[in-house]
Write a protein that holds these residues in place. Structure first.
Motif, PDB file in Angstrom:
ATOM      1  N   PHE A  71       0.853  -1.181   0.000  1.00 39.70           N
ATOM      2  CA  PHE A  71       0.000   0.000   0.000  1.00 39.70           C
ATOM      3  C   PHE A  71       0.894   1.237   0.000  1.00 39.70           C
ATOM      4  O   PHE A  71       1.824   1.342   0.804  1.00 39.70           O
ATOM      5  N   CYS A  76      -6.129   5.342   4.115  1.00 37.85           N
ATOM      6  CA  CYS A  76      -7.041   4.917   3.059  1.00 37.85           C
ATOM      7  C   CYS A  76      -8.085   6.016   2.921  1.00 37.85           C
ATOM      8  O   CYS A  76      -8.652   6.473   3.922  1.00 37.85           O
ATOM      9  N   SER A  78     -11.495   6.699   0.834  1.00 39.01           N
ATOM     10  CA  SER A  78     -12.492   6.021   0.002  1.00 39.01           C
ATOM     11  C   SER A  78     -13.705   6.934  -0.150  1.00 39.01           C
ATOM     12  O   SER A  78     -14.324   7.312   0.848  1.00 39.01           O
ATOM     13  N   HIS A  85     -10.129   0.983   1.662  1.00 36.41           N
ATOM     14  CA  HIS A  85      -8.825   0.737   1.029  1.00 36.41           C
ATOM     15  C   HIS A  85      -8.558   1.624  -0.186  1.00 36.41           C
ATOM     16  O   HIS A  85      -7.702   1.293  -1.013  1.00 36.41           O
ATOM     17  N   ILE A  87      -6.899   4.355  -2.381  1.00 38.14           N
ATOM     18  CA  ILE A  87      -5.546   4.904  -2.398  1.00 38.14           C
ATOM     19  C   ILE A  87      -5.616   6.412  -2.631  1.00 38.14           C
ATOM     20  O   ILE A  87      -6.187   6.863  -3.634  1.00 38.14           O
ATOM     21  N   TRP A 227      -6.533  -2.618  -4.698  1.00 42.10           N
ATOM     22  CA  TRP A 227      -6.751  -2.241  -3.306  1.00 42.10           C
ATOM     23  C   TRP A 227      -8.160  -1.725  -3.045  1.00 42.10           C
ATOM     24  O   TRP A 227      -8.836  -2.191  -2.141  1.00 42.10           O
ATOM     25  N   THR A 228      -8.608  -0.768  -3.832  1.00 42.28           N
ATOM     26  CA  THR A 228      -9.859  -0.082  -3.529  1.00 42.28           C
ATOM     27  C   THR A 228     -11.047  -1.031  -3.667  1.00 42.28           C
ATOM     28  O   THR A 228     -11.219  -1.685  -4.702  1.00 42.28           O
TER      29      THR A 228
END
Length: 274
Positions: A71, A76, A78, A85, A87, A227-228
């Motif tokens: 990461f 994070c 969002s 998560h 970015i 990640w997201t």
């Protein structure tokens, strides 16, 4: 080092005190970020504010370099249909957005982890209600925790709070967790389920409780950045989290600036802090 019982880390009072130091740094950083959220600021700028505050406070950002792929940021971030998560980067917040900010810090080898969802200016009424329901569910989870009880007592209280307030999606694939010398430890803390199951709640156990709730489906997808996490139906979401432990007196929320005393008092729950 805390002792491990069936893979679960049990801390001494001195170690819990060190977690409180890390938790306060996380709580202070999130309050700084809450005050910084506005239309026109980028998520990358928020990340820079967080990293500076964590390092200036003697901590290390927990999230930097975590996982695979590593990461790349300190928080994070969002936005809207991004659940967790996200970015941080060039995305600029606009009036009417909601942003979940998840923050972790390590101090003297011990972790704190918490998250808030913040409205950017005026947001739709259903989004505002979603935020209130999600945060309330987290506190309902703390209120249900008792020494000698079970982890799923928390899970059940979170779910019941959400279900009693409307038709919302509760994420099942992502959960709260144990925390201590690592950010993620057993046991998992789901946001749904029957009471009386899972690990015993005992002195020295620290847990991160984090409801993730949507205006639509509970189903999610992983974005191309690996990640997201986004909702499969593009419905908006909210996410709140605190790290807490139990003392003989009751819950002590290690990442809340007042230890959770005021919110617990509103629920009629004895405060377990020091």
């Amino acid at each position: 080092m805390g002792l491990f019982d069936r893979g679960i880390q049990i801390k001494t009072p001195d170690q819990i005190a060190k977690m409180r130091v890390a938790g306060l740094l996380v709580g202070e950083t999130l309050e700084l970020l809450r005050a910084s959220v506005r239309a026109g600021i980028s998520t990358g700028e928020l990340d820079a504010i967080a990293e500076d505050n964590i390092r200036s406070g003697g901590g290390l950002p927990s999230f930097q370099g975590y996982g695979q792929p590593p990461f790349p940021a300190s928080i994070c971030a969002s936005v809207n249909d991004e659940v967790v998560h996200g970015i941080p980067g060039d995305r600029v917040l606009a009036d009417g957005d909601v942003i979940s900010i998840d923050c972790g810090a390590i101090v003297d080898g011990w972790h704190g982890d918490a998250a808030i969802t913040v409205a950017v200016g005026e947001v739709p009424a259903d989004a505002r209600a979603l935020m209130e329901v999600t945060e309330g569910a987290m506190w309902a989870g703390f209120a249900a925790a008792r020494l000698g009880g079970r982890v799923s007592d928390i899970s059940h209280a979170v779910e019941q709070h959400v279900r009693s307030r409307g038709s919302y999606g509760i994420l099942e694939d992502y959960t709260g967790h144990g925390i201590g010398t690592e950010m993620h430890q057993p046991p998992n803390v789901p946001n749904y389920g029957k009471p009386g199951r899972g690990a015993k709640l005992e002195l020295g156990l620290a847990l991160a409780v984090e409801p993730m709730v949507t205006l639509g489906s509970k189903h999610t997808l992983v974005a191309e950045d690996d990640w997201t996490i986004v909702t499969s139906d593009e419905s908006w979401s909210a996410h709140f989290e605190h790290t807490f432990t139990l003392t003989e007196r009751g819950p002590w929320v290690l990442t809340a600036l007042d230890g959770g005393e005021s919110a617990l008092a509103e629920l009629g729950v004895p405060f377990g802090g020091r």
